[in-house]
Scaffold this motif. Sequence first.
Motif, PDB file in Angstrom:
ATOM      1  N   UNK A  44       0.824  -1.197   0.000  1.00 38.22           N
ATOM      2  CA  UNK A  44       0.000   0.000   0.000  1.00 38.22           C
ATOM      3  C   UNK A  44       0.866   1.258   0.000  1.00 38.22           C
ATOM      4  N   UNK A  45       2.027   1.192   0.669  1.00 37.93           N
ATOM      5  CA  UNK A  45       2.901   2.364   0.773  1.00 37.93           C
ATOM      6  C   UNK A  45       4.350   1.899   0.920  1.00 37.93           C
ATOM      7  N   UNK A  46       5.222   2.371   0.040  1.00 39.62           N
ATOM      8  CA  UNK A  46       6.651   2.064   0.143  1.00 39.62           C
ATOM      9  C   UNK A  46       7.274   3.056   1.117  1.00 39.62           C
ATOM     10  N   UNK A  47       7.990   2.537   2.113  1.00 37.67           N
ATOM     11  CA  UNK A  47       8.625   3.374   3.116  1.00 37.67           C
ATOM     12  C   UNK A  47      10.064   3.686   2.717  1.00 37.67           C
ATOM     13  N   UNK A  48      10.822   2.653   2.312  1.00 38.13           N
ATOM     14  CA  UNK A  48      12.191   2.872   1.865  1.00 38.13           C
ATOM     15  C   UNK A  48      12.626   1.739   0.955  1.00 38.13           C
ATOM     16  N   UNK A  49      13.597   2.062   0.105  1.00 34.23           N
ATOM     17  CA  UNK A  49      14.192   1.067  -0.795  1.00 34.23           C
ATOM     18  C   UNK A  49      15.694   1.290  -0.801  1.00 34.23           C
ATOM     19  N   UNK A  50      16.447   0.183  -0.884  1.00 35.62           N
ATOM     20  CA  UNK A  50      17.890   0.332  -0.995  1.00 35.62           C
ATOM     21  C   UNK A  50      18.222   0.796  -2.414  1.00 35.62           C
ATOM     22  N   UNK A  51      19.342   1.486  -2.551  1.00 35.56           N
ATOM     23  CA  UNK A  51      19.743   2.024  -3.840  1.00 35.56           C
ATOM     24  C   UNK A  51      20.613   1.013  -4.581  1.00 35.56           C
ATOM     25  N   UNK A  52      20.357   0.834  -5.876  1.00 37.42           N
ATOM     26  CA  UNK A  52      21.120  -0.125  -6.677  1.00 37.42           C
ATOM     27  C   UNK A  52      22.520   0.426  -6.940  1.00 37.42           C
ATOM     28  N   UNK A  53      23.561  -0.371  -6.695  1.00 38.72           N
ATOM     29  CA  UNK A  53      24.933   0.096  -6.936  1.00 38.72           C
ATOM     30  C   UNK A  53      25.274   0.092  -8.432  1.00 38.72           C
TER      31      UNK A  53
END
Length: 87
Positions: A44-53
């Motif tokens: 329903x809601x994305x809080x955080x995502x890791x960044x692709x290197x």
Amino acid sequence: MKALLVLALSSVCLTAMAGEVPTDVAKQQPAIEEYTYSTHLDIAKVISMSEAPNVCEVVPMKMEYEDSHGQRHILRYSMMGNGCSNG
């Protein structure tokens, strides 16, 4: 006799308090779930995502999100890094 009663009551209180601590900690940090193709996602809601290197290989990623019931989840999945060129 009074000392024995005080000792018994204090041990009951300590046991009751000790039982509450792990449930509060478990609510704060959700378990990490591994993504598979059969995983049903309710995002329903994305809080955080890791960044692709910037590498040209498959890398592990994490996404923290809330489902439609307001519960938080952490999902681990794999994706291709951003370092590959098309030419």
